[in-house]
Design an enzyme around this catalytic site. Structure first.
Site, mmCIF file in Angstrom:
data_model
loop_
_atom_site.group_PDB
_atom_site.id
_atom_site.type_symbol
_atom_site.label_atom_id
_atom_site.label_comp_id
_atom_site.label_asym_id
_atom_site.label_seq_id
_atom_site.Cartn_x
_atom_site.Cartn_y
_atom_site.Cartn_z
ATOM 1 N N CYS A 1 5.279 -10.394 8.520
ATOM 2 C CA CYS A 1 3.675 -10.742 7.415
ATOM 3 C C CYS A 1 3.957 -9.471 6.317
ATOM 4 C CB CYS A 1 3.040 -10.246 8.776
ATOM 5 S SG CYS A 1 1.087 -10.404 7.869
ATOM 6 N N CYS B 1 2.086 -6.364 7.147
ATOM 7 C CA CYS B 1 1.970 -5.068 7.620
ATOM 8 C C CYS B 1 3.194 -5.284 8.798
ATOM 9 C CB CYS B 1 0.960 -5.270 9.019
ATOM 10 S SG CYS B 1 1.371 -6.745 10.327
ATOM 11 N N CYS C 1 -1.683 -12.688 11.727
ATOM 12 C CA CYS C 1 -1.025 -12.010 12.370
ATOM 13 C C CYS C 1 -1.371 -11.218 13.525
ATOM 14 C CB CYS C 1 -0.882 -11.162 11.297
ATOM 15 S SG CYS C 1 0.522 -9.700 11.741
ATOM 16 N N CYS D 1 -2.467 -7.305 12.496
ATOM 17 C CA CYS D 1 -3.243 -7.073 10.846
ATOM 18 C C CYS D 1 -4.459 -8.047 11.031
ATOM 19 C CB CYS D 1 -2.849 -7.275 9.844
ATOM 20 S SG CYS D 1 -1.823 -8.282 8.729
ATOM 21 N N CYS E 1 2.294 -24.197 9.503
ATOM 22 C CA CYS E 1 2.294 -24.736 8.521
ATOM 23 C C CYS E 1 2.177 -23.159 7.989
ATOM 24 C CB CYS E 1 1.445 -25.503 7.918
ATOM 25 S SG CYS E 1 1.847 -26.430 5.892
#
Ligand code: FE
Length: 167
Positions: free
Chosen positions: A83, A86, A131, A134, A154
């Protein structure tokens, strides 16, 4: 009580009721949004400063990057996609495939990495992917992916960072 007074009272009561229902509906919306609590949180202002304009728009406001704009489309080394907000590990290079869409695509996320929710934006029913840690928006998942899952995650490349290493 004359008719005019009674009508005025009724109108007042109706308007008060409408106001009450409005308040209840708004309260329900707020509760629904608050119900999703993430481990990593910042205010909108903090996120804007932390992420910079492009990442902020996609990660925090579900923007979509231009197709074929991400260098991660052509990232074929072994490693892990984390991510961009984070740094939680989200996808292994072993599950990456070329979907031809212009967005980095995967057929499976890492265990306990992403959250999903229904998304009716743009008048389509899609499944949004974010995510788990976060809440940063990644993209959407579709049912037209390759084996073994048949799924196509995607993703916006701008929401990810690549870390080379053992996949
Ligand atoms: Fe994150």
């Amino acid at each position: 009580m004359d008719t005019m007074k009674r009508n005025l009272l009724l109108a007042g009561a109706a308007s008060a009721l409408a106001g009450l229902f409005g308040a209840v509906t708004r309260r329900a919306d707020a509760v629904e949004k608050k119900a999703e609590v993430f481990e990593v949180t910042h205010t909108d202002d903090e996120w804007r400063k932390l992420l910079g304009p492009d990442r902020y728009q996609v990660l925090r406001h579900e923007g979509t990057e231009r197709p074929f704009s991400s260098p991660l489309n052509d990232e074929h080394r072994a490693g892990t996609f984390v991510c961009a907000a984070c740094r939680l590990e989200l996808f292994s290079s072993r599950t990456k495939f070329d979907s031809g869409t212009g967005w980095p695509s995967f057929w499976q996320p890492l265990p306990n990495a992403v959250g999903e929710r229904s998304d009716r934006m743009l008048g389509m029913l899609r499944t949004e992917v974010h995510c788990r840690r976060c809440g940063g928006h990644m993209g959407h998942v579709f049912n037209d992916g390759p084996k073994p899952t048949g799924l196509r995650y995607c993703m916006n490349g701008v929401s990810l960072e690549f870390v080379a290493g053992t996949a």
